[in-house]
Design a protein around this motif. Structure first.
Motif, PDB file in Angstrom:
ATOM      1  N   LEU A  34       0.853  -1.176   0.000  1.00 21.79           N
ATOM      2  CA  LEU A  34       0.000   0.000   0.000  1.00 21.79           C
ATOM      3  C   LEU A  34       0.890   1.227   0.000  1.00 21.79           C
ATOM      4  O   LEU A  34       1.785   1.347   0.842  1.00 21.79           O
ATOM      5  N   SER A  35       0.639   2.127  -0.935  1.00 24.71           N
ATOM      6  CA  SER A  35       1.424   3.348  -1.033  1.00 24.71           C
ATOM      7  C   SER A  35       0.484   4.540  -0.946  1.00 24.71           C
ATOM      8  O   SER A  35      -0.477   4.634  -1.719  1.00 24.71           O
ATOM      9  N   ILE A  36       0.742   5.432   0.023  1.00 24.49           N
ATOM     10  CA  ILE A  36      -0.123   6.586   0.224  1.00 24.49           C
ATOM     11  C   ILE A  36       0.716   7.836   0.450  1.00 24.49           C
ATOM     12  O   ILE A  36       1.933   7.754   0.636  1.00 24.49           O
ATOM     13  N   GLN A  37       0.048   8.980   0.473  1.00 27.87           N
ATOM     14  CA  GLN A  37       0.717  10.243   0.765  1.00 27.87           C
ATOM     15  C   GLN A  37       0.596  10.551   2.246  1.00 27.87           C
ATOM     16  O   GLN A  37      -0.377  10.165   2.908  1.00 27.87           O
ATOM     17  N   GLU A  38       1.588  11.252   2.743  1.00 27.39           N
ATOM     18  CA  GLU A  38       1.562  11.688   4.135  1.00 27.39           C
ATOM     19  C   GLU A  38       0.254  12.426   4.413  1.00 27.39           C
ATOM     20  O   GLU A  38      -0.216  13.227   3.594  1.00 27.39           O
ATOM     21  N   THR A  77       3.976   2.083   2.431  1.00 29.13           N
ATOM     22  CA  THR A  77       4.901   3.169   2.093  1.00 29.13           C
ATOM     23  C   THR A  77       4.135   4.473   2.182  1.00 29.13           C
ATOM     24  O   THR A  77       3.113   4.646   1.505  1.00 29.13           O
ATOM     25  N   VAL A  78       4.643   5.366   3.027  1.00 33.17           N
ATOM     26  CA  VAL A  78       4.035   6.692   3.161  1.00 33.17           C
ATOM     27  C   VAL A  78       4.981   7.700   2.527  1.00 33.17           C
ATOM     28  O   VAL A  78       6.106   7.890   2.999  1.00 33.17           O
ATOM     29  N   ASN A  79       4.530   8.302   1.479  1.00 32.11           N
ATOM     30  CA  ASN A  79       5.366   9.243   0.730  1.00 32.11           C
ATOM     31  C   ASN A  79       5.230  10.661   1.297  1.00 32.11           C
ATOM     32  O   ASN A  79       4.126  11.128   1.522  1.00 32.11           O
ATOM     33  N   PRO A  80       6.372  11.321   1.513  1.00 31.44           N
ATOM     34  CA  PRO A  80       6.310  12.672   2.100  1.00 31.44           C
ATOM     35  C   PRO A  80       5.788  13.699   1.093  1.00 31.44           C
ATOM     36  O   PRO A  80       5.730  13.445  -0.092  1.00 31.44           O
ATOM     37  N   ALA A 106      -3.953   9.875   9.643  1.00 36.08           N
ATOM     38  CA  ALA A 106      -2.974  10.958   9.471  1.00 36.08           C
ATOM     39  C   ALA A 106      -1.563  10.406   9.369  1.00 36.08           C
ATOM     40  O   ALA A 106      -0.686  10.731  10.179  1.00 36.08           O
ATOM     41  N   SER A 107      -1.328   9.570   8.398  1.00 35.29           N
ATOM     42  CA  SER A 107      -0.062   8.850   8.298  1.00 35.29           C
ATOM     43  C   SER A 107       1.119   9.800   8.130  1.00 35.29           C
ATOM     44  O   SER A 107       0.988  10.925   7.618  1.00 35.29           O
ATOM     45  N   ARG A 108       2.277   9.283   8.577  1.00 39.88           N
ATOM     46  CA  ARG A 108       3.538  10.027   8.486  1.00 39.88           C
ATOM     47  C   ARG A 108       4.551   9.172   7.741  1.00 39.88           C
ATOM     48  O   ARG A 108       4.422   7.947   7.694  1.00 39.88           O
ATOM     49  N   ALA A 109       5.560   9.818   7.206  1.00 37.84           N
ATOM     50  CA  ALA A 109       6.601   9.059   6.497  1.00 37.84           C
ATOM     51  C   ALA A 109       7.214   8.001   7.416  1.00 37.84           C
ATOM     52  O   ALA A 109       7.585   6.909   6.972  1.00 37.84           O
TER      53      ALA A 109
END
Lengths: 114, 112
Positions: free
Chosen positions: B11-15, B109-112, B78-81
């Motif tokens: 799973l890949s998301i944005q911060e 993976t949380v992308n900044p 509220a995910s963080r890198a």
């Protein structure tokens, strides 16, 4: 906070050699475990240990494997004659009591068999 | 097999976004636990939910358990890198020996 410590962090050995992986569980814990994780795969149960004897072992834990608690602090996993497929991360874990507790894991030993 | 199985595998998301990971299992359980693993490191316990509980919170983590569907979900809000890691569910089944059985994990993976 108390930690489970494992040594060495990385062990390289030749096929057929014996290796001993060492763990120092948290001091007041009573149940001890070894798990392994082949690169990119799931974490697999190997063996549980309580009261100086094996409680349960998986089919992976064959005659090549043994565990020991030689003194009051160390918990060791021995592989008598390593195979290439034994290459994996080996994790030690412990818990204070038998039911309902999360496992405390060490950082693992990366075993590479060449 | 009794093991938990997570999805998605990756799973890949944005911060700032929320991340939801699911876990399914096959037999009755005593409890279900979620662990996190940073690359090349040991597993760190996040949260434990017992079979008679339906929801549990810990900080930005929310875990649900549906025993009728034999499934659980882990929500990270509220995910963080720094949340980038693999997340595993692990189940404890009835029986005399206390043993965790892990699923294959979700790589977040949380992308900044």
């Amino acid at each position: 906070e108390p930690e489970v410590t494992q040594t060495p962090s990385h062990q390289v050995t030749q096929m057929g050699q014996e290796v001993i992986l060492r763990c120092v569980p948290i001091s007041n814990h009573l149940y001890f475990y070894w798990y392994r994780q082949i690169l990119g795969q799931k974490v697999e149960f190997l063996v549980s240990f309580y009261n100086n004897e094996i409680s349960e072992k998986s089919e992976i834990f064959d005659d090549q494997f043994s565990v020991e608690r030689p003194d009051g602090s160390n918990f060791t996993l021995k592989i008598r004659s390593t195979k290439l497929e034994d290459s994996a991360m080996y994790f030690c874990a412990s818990i204070p009591t038998g039911g309902g507790s999360p496992l405390h894991f060490g950082n693992g030993t990366r075993l590479t068999v060449t | 097999s009794q093991q938990g199985e997570e999805d998605p595998q990756a799973l890949s998301i944005q911060e700032g976004e929320n991340a939801t990971m699911n876990c399914s299992y096959k037999t009755s359980i005593n409890n279900l636990q979620w662990y996190r693993q940073n690359s090349g490191r040991g597993l760190v316990h996040l949260i434990l939910i017992r079979s008679n509980e339906r929801e549990k919170h810990s900080g930005r983590l929310r875990v649900t358990l549906d025993t009728s569907k034999k499934s659980s979900s882990l929500l990270i809000t509220a995910s963080r890198a720094a949340d980038t890691a693999s997340y595993f569910c692990a189940t404890v089944f009835g029986g005399s020996n206390y043993k965790l059985t892990f699923g294959k994990g979700t790589l977040l993976t949380v992308n900044p």
